[in-house]
Design an enzyme around this catalytic site. Structure first.
Site, short mmCIF file in Angstrom:
data_model
loop_
_atom_site.label_atom_id
_atom_site.label_comp_id
_atom_site.label_asym_id
_atom_site.label_seq_id
_atom_site.Cartn_x
_atom_site.Cartn_y
_atom_site.Cartn_z
N GLY A 12 0.84 -1.21 0.00
CA GLY A 12 0.00 0.00 0.00
C GLY A 12 0.86 1.24 0.00
O GLY A 12 2.05 1.18 -0.28
N ASN A 13 0.25 2.38 0.29
CA ASN A 13 1.03 3.63 0.41
C ASN A 13 0.39 4.53 1.46
O ASN A 13 -0.65 4.18 2.03
CB ASN A 13 1.13 4.32 -0.96
CG ASN A 13 -0.23 4.70 -1.50
OD1 ASN A 13 -0.93 5.53 -0.93
ND2 ASN A 13 -0.64 4.08 -2.61
N HIS A 14 1.04 5.65 1.72
CA HIS A 14 0.62 6.50 2.85
C HIS A 14 -0.48 7.49 2.52
O HIS A 14 -0.74 8.39 3.32
CB HIS A 14 1.84 7.28 3.37
CG HIS A 14 2.85 6.42 4.04
ND1 HIS A 14 2.57 5.67 5.17
CD2 HIS A 14 4.15 6.16 3.74
CE1 HIS A 14 3.64 5.01 5.54
NE2 HIS A 14 4.61 5.29 4.68
N SER A 15 -1.14 7.37 1.38
CA SER A 15 -2.18 8.34 1.05
C SER A 15 -3.27 8.34 2.13
O SER A 15 -3.77 7.29 2.52
CB SER A 15 -2.80 7.98 -0.31
OG SER A 15 -3.97 8.74 -0.50
N ALA B 9 -4.11 7.66 -4.92
CA ALA B 9 -2.73 7.21 -5.11
C ALA B 9 -2.81 5.71 -5.39
O ALA B 9 -2.73 4.89 -4.48
CB ALA B 9 -1.93 7.50 -3.85
#
Ligand code: CTP
Length: 403
Positions: A212-215, A280
């Site tokens: 995943g990512n930090h969005s 994102a």
């Protein structure tokens, strides 16, 4: 959610018997989520008390330029009140007040406030039958409308005098509905459908792990809120976030992976007028997803990744009249990279964030953006809250899309 939610409503009360209805009017404005301040003419205090209106509005009530009992003799600024108001409602204005408003006379705080108000002014006259029918009253009402003030017509029925006919102030709920309808029908995105993506996507590795990512989704949710407040019908396709939109009519479709977001976007894109891609989306996903939790091993564990579908580029290929907006988060060669994405994905506009700018990006509450349109016109903005950034983005969309 009411279009009055969060709006500053300045209520002007004058000395008509219908002033008693303003207690309910204040309550309905508050119920709709508005902030209310009341200005009264001195004579109207004989009909309804400032204490009642102050208690209901949760704000001081003003009727004079100075508070004489206050030893500091505080100046009640009509200019400040006028500037504070998102809308002013004069209910009821008497025939006397109507006439003074029409002629620009300002011999009390309410009239001076009316004259300095920059916002839309609604007025809901109430008076007895023959006063209402008098040509001077009719003429004043017409004159006030030519100034851009909005007339809320009186209803018919039994009047305080016992006579029957036109002149009753509409019921407080009717006044609030009238104003809500008037605001809604004049919103720039009324009748438009806005599609938005927000947040990250999670690409499963096994039943318990993902890439995943930090969005945070904050930018996309702020855009959804702004689109709604401009009158649009909003569909928000959201990856996993902690964001919420309480009391909102935004339709939220929750998705987890890029594939799910792709499907949800394609289910809704054709029907949209404006589509903004603030998500994102993961660029890669594991080639295979293990059915069971992967056990720890001593050796290095490679995961084979394959590209996800570029959702924005895929709608860029099929777009007809939709106004298509993408985001670009860049660390270097920002303008060139963003222009490249604008062309490659067939966008009408791209919103660039540079990670070189302090306070920009997808985790915090602020953002610093540069907007580039199809004609490569560039507009750079200062660091702002994401709510303010959402306002800037829609201002540009409205100008550039002729919405
Ligand atoms: N986007 C998308 N689907 C993807 C990847 C990106 O819809 N699979 C959208 C994003 O929501 C954003 C825009 O495309 O509006 C740009 O995303 P970005 O990741 O910056 O661009 P990429 O084309 O992936 O380029 P790169 O990662 O090389 O910078």
């Amino acid at each position: 959610m009411s279009v009055l939610s969060g709006k500053n409503v300045l209520l002007g009360v004058t000395a008509g018997i219908a002033a008693y209805k303003t207690t309910y009017l204040v309550r309905y404005f508050i119920k709709a989520g508005a902030n209310v301040q009341v200005v009264m003419t001195p004579a109207s205090k004989e009909f309804v008390t400032p204490l009642t209106l102050s208690t209901l509005s949760k704000n001081p009530v003003y009727s004079t330029f100075y508070d004489k009992e206050d030893e500091n003799e505080k100046w009640n600024s009509h200019v400040d009140l006028g500037l504070w108001a998102d809308l002013m409602v004069i209910a009821p204005p008497t025939a006397n007040t109507l006439s003074k408003m029409a002629d620009g006379i300002c011999d009390n705080l309410l009239l001076a406030t009316y004259l300095s108000a920059k916002s839309t002014v609604y007025f809901a006259p109430a008076m007895d039958l023959d006063m209402y029918q008098h040509p001077s009253t009719k003429g004043n009402i017409e004159k006030l409308q030519t100034f851009g003030n909005i007339f809320i017509p009186p209803s018919s029925g039994e009047l305080a005098s016992g006579l029957f006919g036109e002149g009753r102030m509409p019921e407080p709920e009717e006044i609030v509905s009238f104003i809500e309808d008037h605001i809604s029908s004049n919103l720039p995105l009324q009748g438009k459908k806005v599609l938005l993506t927000a947040g990250p996507t999670y690409e499963a590795i096994d039943p318990v792990r993902f890439i995943g990512n930090h969005s945070s989704g904050k930018m996309g949710y702020a855009l959804a809120k702004q689109a709604e407040s401009l009158g649009a019908e909003v569909t928000l396709i959201s990856g996993p976030t902690n964001q919420q939109l309480p009391d909102s009519s935004v339709k939220i479709i929750d998705v987890i992976s890029a594939d799910e977001m792709y499907d949800a976007v394609h289910d809704n894109f054709k029907d949209s007028d404006i589509a903004i891609f603030a998500a994102a989306v993961a660029d890669y996903k594991p080639k295979t997803v293990a059915n069971q939790k992967i056990k720890k091993k001593e050796a290095v564990m490679p995961i084979d990744l394959e590209p996800t579908q570029d959702i924005l580029a895929s709608v860029g290929k099929i777009k007809e009249n939709q106004f298509l907006v993408g985001f670009a988060l860049e660390t270097n060669d920002e303008l060139e990279n963003a222009k490249g994405k604008l062309k490659r994905k067939n966008l009408d506009m791209i919103v660039l964030n540079s990670l070189q700018d302090k306070g920009a990006g997808f985790k915090g509450d602020t953002n610093k953006i540069t907007i580039i349109d199809k004609g490569e016109n560039i507009n750079s903005f200062t660091l702002k809250s994401k709510t303010e950034v959402a306002v800037d983005i829609f201002n540009e969309i409205i100008i550039k899309s002729d919405a």
